[in-house]
Motif scaffolding. Structure first.
Motif, mmCIF file in Angstrom:
data_model
loop_
_atom_site.group_PDB
_atom_site.id
_atom_site.type_symbol
_atom_site.label_atom_id
_atom_site.label_comp_id
_atom_site.label_asym_id
_atom_site.label_seq_id
_atom_site.Cartn_x
_atom_site.Cartn_y
_atom_site.Cartn_z
ATOM 1 N N ASN A 144 31.780 34.229 48.396
ATOM 2 C CA ASN A 144 32.196 32.829 48.396
ATOM 3 C C ASN A 144 33.712 32.716 48.362
ATOM 4 O O ASN A 144 34.315 31.942 49.118
ATOM 5 N N ILE A 145 34.326 33.481 47.454
ATOM 6 C CA ILE A 145 35.781 33.455 47.319
ATOM 7 C C ILE A 145 36.455 33.897 48.618
ATOM 8 O O ILE A 145 37.408 33.263 49.093
ATOM 9 N N LEU A 146 35.945 34.966 49.208
ATOM 10 C CA LEU A 146 36.558 35.498 50.426
ATOM 11 C C LEU A 146 36.319 34.581 51.627
ATOM 12 O O LEU A 146 37.158 34.496 52.531
ATOM 13 N N CYS A 147 35.206 33.872 51.633
ATOM 14 C CA CYS A 147 34.938 32.926 52.723
ATOM 15 C C CYS A 147 35.834 31.694 52.616
ATOM 16 O O CYS A 147 35.995 30.963 53.595
ATOM 17 N N ALA A 148 36.415 31.470 51.438
ATOM 18 C CA ALA A 148 37.326 30.339 51.246
ATOM 19 C C ALA A 148 38.785 30.755 51.413
ATOM 20 O O ALA A 148 39.688 29.923 51.272
ATOM 21 N N SER A 149 39.025 32.041 51.714
ATOM 22 C CA SER A 149 40.388 32.578 51.731
ATOM 23 C C SER A 149 40.860 32.931 53.131
ATOM 24 O O SER A 149 40.063 33.202 54.035
ATOM 25 N N ASP A 150 42.180 32.943 53.268
ATOM 26 C CA ASP A 150 42.814 33.410 54.505
ATOM 27 C C ASP A 150 43.153 34.893 54.417
ATOM 28 O O ASP A 150 43.092 35.616 55.413
ATOM 29 N N TYR A 151 43.521 35.321 53.207
ATOM 30 C CA TYR A 151 43.967 36.697 52.994
ATOM 31 C C TYR A 151 43.340 37.289 51.738
ATOM 32 O O TYR A 151 42.926 36.563 50.837
ATOM 33 N N VAL A 152 43.335 38.622 51.693
ATOM 34 C CA VAL A 152 42.944 39.363 50.496
ATOM 35 C C VAL A 152 44.091 40.285 50.116
ATOM 36 O O VAL A 152 44.673 40.956 50.980
ATOM 37 N N VAL A 153 44.417 40.305 48.844
ATOM 38 C CA VAL A 153 45.311 41.319 48.289
ATOM 39 C C VAL A 153 44.460 42.195 47.380
ATOM 40 O O VAL A 153 43.735 41.692 46.517
ATOM 41 N N MET A 154 44.532 43.506 47.589
ATOM 42 C CA MET A 154 43.731 44.441 46.807
ATOM 43 C C MET A 154 44.643 45.275 45.904
ATOM 44 O O MET A 154 45.283 46.219 46.374
#
Length: 266
Positions: A146-156
């Motif tokens: 859900n969080i990733l579907c609402a995001s443009d980018y990921v920082v790991m």
């Protein structure tokens, strides 16, 4: 250049990676640079909320109606759940310990992967913020999707330790699965945290990560600094707790690097 809102998730399925600390201090750094920032605490552990509010305040949010769990469970507009922090340009949507049951609550929902995206619609359209930063829990499941579907980018964030790389491959696979639903999602980069430059673990971690194809590793690292723990104990960003702390400068430089990378990717 006109500013456009960007949503960045801080995610890693391994606990202890420095994920929440990085999210909190990058968020404060961006706000201190003049950007309007909304932080979302997506983890039942409440640590992002505790980075800016006292334990009593956070527990009051968590047990009341003004928290992320209540909004997602009832599919409410998140604009009504924003809490100002003590710092200019920086707001927060606090979490709740009840987030431990969010997977169950989402399971039977129609288009359950997009509940958070829908709840953020008004905020995103309002133009009130330049960045939304979301602290994801250290899991792989429906809520993180859900969080990733609402995001443009990921920082790991990845800890420079013998166990730091554990599960990174699983995280990459999960990101590929999410991209089948959110094709626009990009891995902005990997932030190497808890670095002790005297130990070989750091060099091994860096060498391994740089061998991964099409994965950017941020140039600016975050070294081990005891002042971070004192800042957390005081519920303050490291820059507020002790501006001269080594990690204060490192988080600011990391935030600047992320900002530049986002600008290039627009």
């Amino acid at each position: 250049m006109e500013k456009r809102l960007k949503t960045i998730a801080f995610a890693n399925n391994k606990g202890g990676s420095g994920k929440t600390t990085t999210c909190a201090n990058v968020g404060y750094s961006l706000a201190s640079m003049g950007h309007r920032v909304l932080l979302i605490d997506g983890d039942m552990q409440l640590n992002l909320s505790l980075s800016f509010f006292t334990e009593d305040e956070v527990l009051a949010f968590a047990s009341g109606e003004k928290n992320l769990y209540q909004a997602i469970k009832n599919q409410k507009d998140l604009a009504d759940y924003v809490v100002p922090t003590a710092y200019e340009h920086l707001d927060l949507i606090p979490s709740s310990t009840l987030m431990s049951g969010i997977e169950y609550d989402l399971f039977t929902r129609w288009q359950r992967e997009f509940i958070l995206r829908g709840s953020l619609k008004t905020i995103k359209e309002s133009g009130a913020y330049d960045y939304i930063l979301i602290d994801a829990p250290p899991t792989l499941g429906g809520w993180v999707m859900n969080i990733l579907c609402a995001s443009d980018y990921v920082v790991m964030p990845v800890e420079a330790s013998p166990w730091g790389l554990f599960g990174v491959a699983n995280m990459f696979e999960f990101l590929e699965d999410v991209r089948h639903i959110n094709e626009a999602l990009k891995l902005l980069g990997i932030a190497v945290t808890k670095v002790d430059v005297r130990k070989n673990y750091y060099k091994q971690t860096l060498e391994t990560l740089k061998q991964v194809e099409n994965v950017h590793v941020f140039e600016h690292i975050i070294r081990v600094d005891s002042e971070v723990e004192w800042a957390q104990d005081a519920s303050k960003p490291i820059m507020v707790h002790k501006k001269s702390a080594r990690s204060a400068g490192e988080y600011m430089e990391l935030a600047k690097e992320m900002e530049e990378d986002v600008r290039r990717n627009r």
